[in-house]
Motif scaffolding. Structure first.
Motif, PDB file in Angstrom:
ATOM      1  N   ARG A   1      51.141  25.111  29.472  1.00 58.66           N
ATOM      2  CA  ARG A   1      51.379  26.345  28.740  1.00 58.66           C
ATOM      3  C   ARG A   1      52.874  26.616  28.646  1.00 58.66           C
ATOM      4  NH1 ARG A   1      48.413  30.130  27.211  1.00 58.66           N
ATOM      5  NH2 ARG A   1      49.930  31.634  27.954  1.00 58.66           N
ATOM      6  N   ILE A   2      53.219  27.408  27.658  1.00 53.71           N
ATOM      7  CA  ILE A   2      54.624  27.654  27.391  1.00 53.71           C
ATOM      8  C   ILE A   2      55.330  28.279  28.594  1.00 53.71           C
ATOM      9  CG2 ILE A   2      54.031  29.838  26.231  1.00 53.71           C
ATOM     10  CD1 ILE A   2      57.033  27.582  25.444  1.00 53.71           C
TER      11      ILE A   2
ATOM     12  N   GLN B   1      48.987  36.880  14.254  1.00 53.29           N
ATOM     13  CA  GLN B   1      50.252  37.252  14.898  1.00 53.29           C
ATOM     14  C   GLN B   1      51.425  36.498  14.271  1.00 53.29           C
ATOM     15  OE1 GLN B   1      49.135  36.666  19.003  1.00 53.29           O
ATOM     16  NE2 GLN B   1      47.612  38.286  18.812  1.00 53.29           N
TER      17      GLN B   1
ATOM     18  N   VAL C   1      60.070  28.727  14.006  1.00 50.26           N
ATOM     19  CA  VAL C   1      59.039  29.476  14.727  1.00 50.26           C
ATOM     20  C   VAL C   1      59.682  30.427  15.732  1.00 50.26           C
ATOM     21  CG1 VAL C   1      57.067  29.290  16.290  1.00 50.26           C
ATOM     22  CG2 VAL C   1      57.282  27.718  14.358  1.00 50.26           C
TER      23      VAL C   1
ATOM     24  N   LEU D   1      64.635  23.673  23.054  1.00 47.14           N
ATOM     25  CA  LEU D   1      63.479  23.344  22.204  1.00 47.14           C
ATOM     26  C   LEU D   1      63.028  21.909  22.444  1.00 47.14           C
ATOM     27  CD1 LEU D   1      64.438  25.096  18.835  1.00 47.14           C
ATOM     28  CD2 LEU D   1      62.471  25.639  20.298  1.00 47.14           C
TER      29      LEU D   1
ATOM     30  N   TYR E   1      62.387  34.616  20.478  1.00 48.35           N
ATOM     31  CA  TYR E   1      61.018  34.666  19.961  1.00 48.35           C
ATOM     32  C   TYR E   1      60.486  36.098  19.932  1.00 48.35           C
ATOM     33  CZ  TYR E   1      56.075  33.563  19.312  1.00 48.35           C
ATOM     34  OH  TYR E   1      54.794  33.500  18.828  1.00 48.35           O
TER      35      TYR E   1
ATOM     36  N   ARG F   1      53.214  24.138  12.549  1.00 42.14           N
ATOM     37  CA  ARG F   1      51.992  24.731  13.128  1.00 42.14           C
ATOM     38  C   ARG F   1      51.881  24.415  14.618  1.00 42.14           C
ATOM     39  NH1 ARG F   1      49.304  23.337   8.450  1.00 42.14           N
ATOM     40  NH2 ARG F   1      48.504  21.444   9.418  1.00 42.14           N
ATOM     41  N   ARG F   2      52.282  23.201  14.983  1.00 41.88           N
ATOM     42  CA  ARG F   2      52.215  22.848  16.397  1.00 41.88           C
ATOM     43  C   ARG F   2      53.155  23.727  17.217  1.00 41.88           C
ATOM     44  NH1 ARG F   2      55.446  19.529  18.412  1.00 41.88           N
ATOM     45  NH2 ARG F   2      55.630  18.080  16.663  1.00 41.88           N
ATOM     46  N   TRP F   3      54.366  23.948  16.695  1.00 43.45           N
ATOM     47  CA  TRP F   3      55.285  24.849  17.387  1.00 43.45           C
ATOM     48  C   TRP F   3      54.688  26.251  17.481  1.00 43.45           C
ATOM     49  CZ3 TRP F   3      58.968  24.122  20.611  1.00 43.45           C
ATOM     50  CH2 TRP F   3      59.790  22.994  20.535  1.00 43.45           C
ATOM     51  N   GLN F   4      54.061  26.675  16.390  1.00 46.09           N
ATOM     52  CA  GLN F   4      53.467  28.005  16.374  1.00 46.09           C
ATOM     53  C   GLN F   4      52.414  28.118  17.480  1.00 46.09           C
ATOM     54  OE1 GLN F   4      52.685  28.852  12.237  1.00 46.09           O
ATOM     55  NE2 GLN F   4      54.161  30.443  12.566  1.00 46.09           N
ATOM     56  N   THR F   5      51.576  27.097  17.560  1.00 44.84           N
ATOM     57  CA  THR F   5      50.539  27.110  18.599  1.00 44.84           C
ATOM     58  C   THR F   5      51.178  27.060  19.985  1.00 44.84           C
ATOM     59  OG1 THR F   5      49.058  25.966  17.093  1.00 44.84           O
ATOM     60  CG2 THR F   5      48.482  25.908  19.432  1.00 44.84           C
ATOM     61  N   ASN F   6      52.182  26.193  20.139  1.00 47.07           N
ATOM     62  CA  ASN F   6      52.800  26.024  21.450  1.00 47.07           C
ATOM     63  C   ASN F   6      53.491  27.294  21.931  1.00 47.07           C
ATOM     64  OD1 ASN F   6      52.002  23.407  21.815  1.00 47.07           O
ATOM     65  ND2 ASN F   6      53.889  22.493  21.043  1.00 47.07           N
ATOM     66  N   LEU F   7      54.132  27.995  21.023  1.00 50.32           N
ATOM     67  CA  LEU F   7      54.906  29.171  21.433  1.00 50.32           C
ATOM     68  C   LEU F   7      54.082  30.451  21.411  1.00 50.32           C
ATOM     69  CD1 LEU F   7      58.400  28.554  19.748  1.00 50.32           C
ATOM     70  CD2 LEU F   7      57.650  27.972  22.062  1.00 50.32           C
ATOM     71  N   SER F   8      52.843  30.373  20.877  1.00 55.28           N
ATOM     72  CA  SER F   8      52.080  31.609  20.681  1.00 55.28           C
ATOM     73  C   SER F   8      51.764  32.301  22.012  1.00 55.28           C
ATOM     74  CB  SER F   8      50.794  31.338  19.904  1.00 55.28           C
ATOM     75  OG  SER F   8      49.955  30.480  20.648  1.00 55.28           O
ATOM     76  N   GLY F   9      51.860  31.567  23.114  1.00 53.73           N
ATOM     77  CA  GLY F   9      51.654  32.218  24.417  1.00 53.73           C
ATOM     78  C   GLY F   9      52.666  33.337  24.659  1.00 53.73           C
ATOM     79  N   LEU F  10      53.813  33.253  24.006  1.00 55.39           N
ATOM     80  CA  LEU F  10      54.839  34.292  24.166  1.00 55.39           C
ATOM     81  C   LEU F  10      54.418  35.600  23.502  1.00 55.39           C
ATOM     82  CD1 LEU F  10      58.042  32.141  23.497  1.00 55.39           C
ATOM     83  CD2 LEU F  10      57.248  33.019  25.700  1.00 55.39           C
ATOM     84  N   ASP F  11      53.387  35.545  22.639  1.00 53.75           N
ATOM     85  CA  ASP F  11      52.889  36.770  22.004  1.00 53.75           C
ATOM     86  C   ASP F  11      52.360  37.764  23.034  1.00 53.75           C
ATOM     87  OD1 ASP F  11      53.509  35.859  19.476  1.00 53.75           O
ATOM     88  OD2 ASP F  11      51.492  35.129  19.038  1.00 53.75           O
TER      89      ASP F  11
ATOM     90  N   ARG G   1      54.670  38.263  12.866  1.00 57.53           N
ATOM     91  CA  ARG G   1      56.009  37.921  13.350  1.00 57.53           C
ATOM     92  C   ARG G   1      56.886  37.427  12.217  1.00 57.53           C
ATOM     93  NH1 ARG G   1      57.352  33.770  15.973  1.00 57.53           N
ATOM     94  NH2 ARG G   1      59.367  34.493  16.699  1.00 57.53           N
TER      95      ARG G   1
ATOM     96  N   LEU H   1      55.632  20.396  26.659  1.00 63.88           N
ATOM     97  CA  LEU H   1      54.367  20.887  26.096  1.00 63.88           C
ATOM     98  C   LEU H   1      53.476  19.752  25.620  1.00 63.88           C
ATOM     99  CD1 LEU H   1      55.930  23.841  24.140  1.00 63.88           C
ATOM    100  CD2 LEU H   1      54.101  24.103  25.834  1.00 63.88           C
TER     101      LEU H   1
ATOM    102  N   GLY I   1      61.107  24.133  15.171  1.00 65.09           N
ATOM    103  CA  GLY I   1      61.143  24.965  16.368  1.00 65.09           C
ATOM    104  C   GLY I   1      61.994  26.212  16.164  1.00 65.09           C
TER     105      GLY I   1
END
Lengths: 179, 248
Positions: free
Chosen positions: A122-123, A76, B32, A170, A142, B59-69, A80, A177, B29
């Protein structure tokens, strides 16, 4: 399809396994096409983007490191990033990296997370702790690929205010987080 | 050493919420988030390639924000896209018989599988007892697998009746090596070594890979530059692969 199964398939694509590629396409193309459509908002453009994305997946699979990211997240992110690159190429926005990133120290930020320390959050939990409009700005950036200017217009605030909003958000999110 | 555990500067580098580290946090941030310009995105990607710590931050930001997917609704793409993608990825038009669909190749592959089993058997044997010189083969044959650039070398030891078959990447442009890979648990392929092209075959599995070599793992053979992949990753086409199973 489990995450482990998907990770193995991506590893097999790294071995130039066409069958694995076909399986990954079948499992993931609808989600990735959804990403392209949502960001690019143009069907023909999204179709072009999806082709480029799977070419990248084929090329980059050999460098996929399973421990680092989840396989779905890895795919993903490729989608993106490509869709956003395409969007920014189509509709350029101002460069920002050379400008100052100074913000007042956010330690005393009233928005700082008040959740007790513990398991990683979680976000969506952390977004819930931002003011509603700021969380919405993060989501729009995003999910839709919105630019600073588009966000400033949408929320009817000056461009610099929007930059400060998002950057503060951020920093707040990072603390929430990671804590 | 009274203040060894003190929270002094430098122990863990700069604090993430001050100075250049915070700037990096923000840029990563923003990258991402997708809010940067195309040019700035290029700068971030160049920096990621050169700076592992910064890459880890992204990568950490990517993992952290991936929940928005989760916000992205799946939409099935039109069927013709898949054919176009396969044309681009695989080069030749999709319906044209490829190496993988060639009957001759699969016949060759059956041989190759035998060779892989032989090599694996050899490895197990080698790990169990000290290698000892094997009797020299008395007969040999070179079998070309049509259209693949792969030769199968057979060596026969009359004394023991043992016939070994090895694949050799003989007719690729220039000299080539066949490299054996272990794919396990979804990890990136790890090299088990170069398949020997002469002498009594077999290779020694690196000590750190022996635990991973078991049922559930996959063995694969790719064609690589002489001496093996220069990068430690698969660079050439994979010409055979199959799962590892316990021998009955």
């Amino acid at each position: 399809m489990t995450q482990d199964g998907l990770a193995l398939l991506i590893a097999r694509i790294g071995l130039r396994d066409r069958e694995a590629f076909a399986l990954v396409y079948r499992q993931t193309s609808a989600k990735l096409f959804g990403i392209c459509l949502r960001i690019l908002k143009d069907r023909a453009d999204a179709e072009e983007a999806l082709q480029d994305i799977y070419v990248k997946i084929w090329e980059r699979a050999v460098s996929f490191v399973p421990g680092e990211t989840s396989p779905a997240g890895w795919l993903q992110a490729i989608a993106r990033n490509h869709a956003i690159d395409r969007l920014r190429a189509r509709k350029p926005v101002a460069d920002a990296i050379d400008e100052a990133y100074d913000l007042a120290d956010s330690t005393d930020d009233p928005e700082a997370c008040a959740v007790a320390a513990g398991e990683r959050r979680r976000i969506d939990v952390c977004l819930g702790e931002l003011a509603a409009a700021r969380a919405e700005a993060v989501r729009r950036a995003y999910v839709e690929g919105a630019s600073y200017q588009e966000l400033a217009d949408h929320f009817a605030v000056p461009l610099n205010t929007m930059r400060t909003w998002l950057r503060r958000s951020l920093l707040t999110l990072r603390k929430c987080l990671e804590r | 050493m009274t203040d060894k555990n003190a929270d002094g500067p430098g122990a863990e580098g700069e604090r993430a919420d001050s100075g250049p580290m915070r700037r990096d946090e923000l840029i990563a941030g923003e990258y991402v988030l997708g809010i940067l310009s195309l040019e700035d995105r290029g700068k971030v990607e160049a920096r990621m390639a050169a700076d592992r710590r910064f890459a880890a931050t992204v990568r950490r930001w990517q993992t952290n924000l991936s929940g928005l997917d989760d916000a992205y609704q799946p939409v099935t793409p039109p069927a013709h896209l898949r054919r176009r993608i396969e044309r681009r990825v695989f080069g030749a038009p999709a319906p044209q018989p490829s190496l993988w669909h060639s009957l001759v190749f699969w016949r060759g592959c059956a041989f190759a599988s035998i060779a892989v089993i032989a090599v694996l058997g050899g490895m197990v044997a080698l790990s169990e007892r000290a290698p000892r010189p094997a009797p020299a083969p008395t007969l040999s044959a070179e079998m070309a697998v049509t259209g693949t650039g792969i030769d199968l070398i057979a060596a026969y030891q009359a004394a023991s009746g043992r016939l070994m078959v090895r694949p050799v990447a003989a007719r690729q442009e220039g000299a080539r090596s066949l490299e054996l890979w272990l794919v396990e648990g979804g990890q990136a392929p790890r090299s088990l070594g170069i398949l020997p092209e002469s002498g009594e075959g077999g290779l020694i599995v690196p000590a750190d890979l022996r635990r991973a070599l078991g049922p559930g793992a996959t063995l694969a053979v790719s064609i690589e530059p002489p001496g093996g992949s220069p990068t430690g990753k698969v660079t050439g086409p994979v010409i055979a692969q199959g799962p590892v199973a316990r021998m009955p």
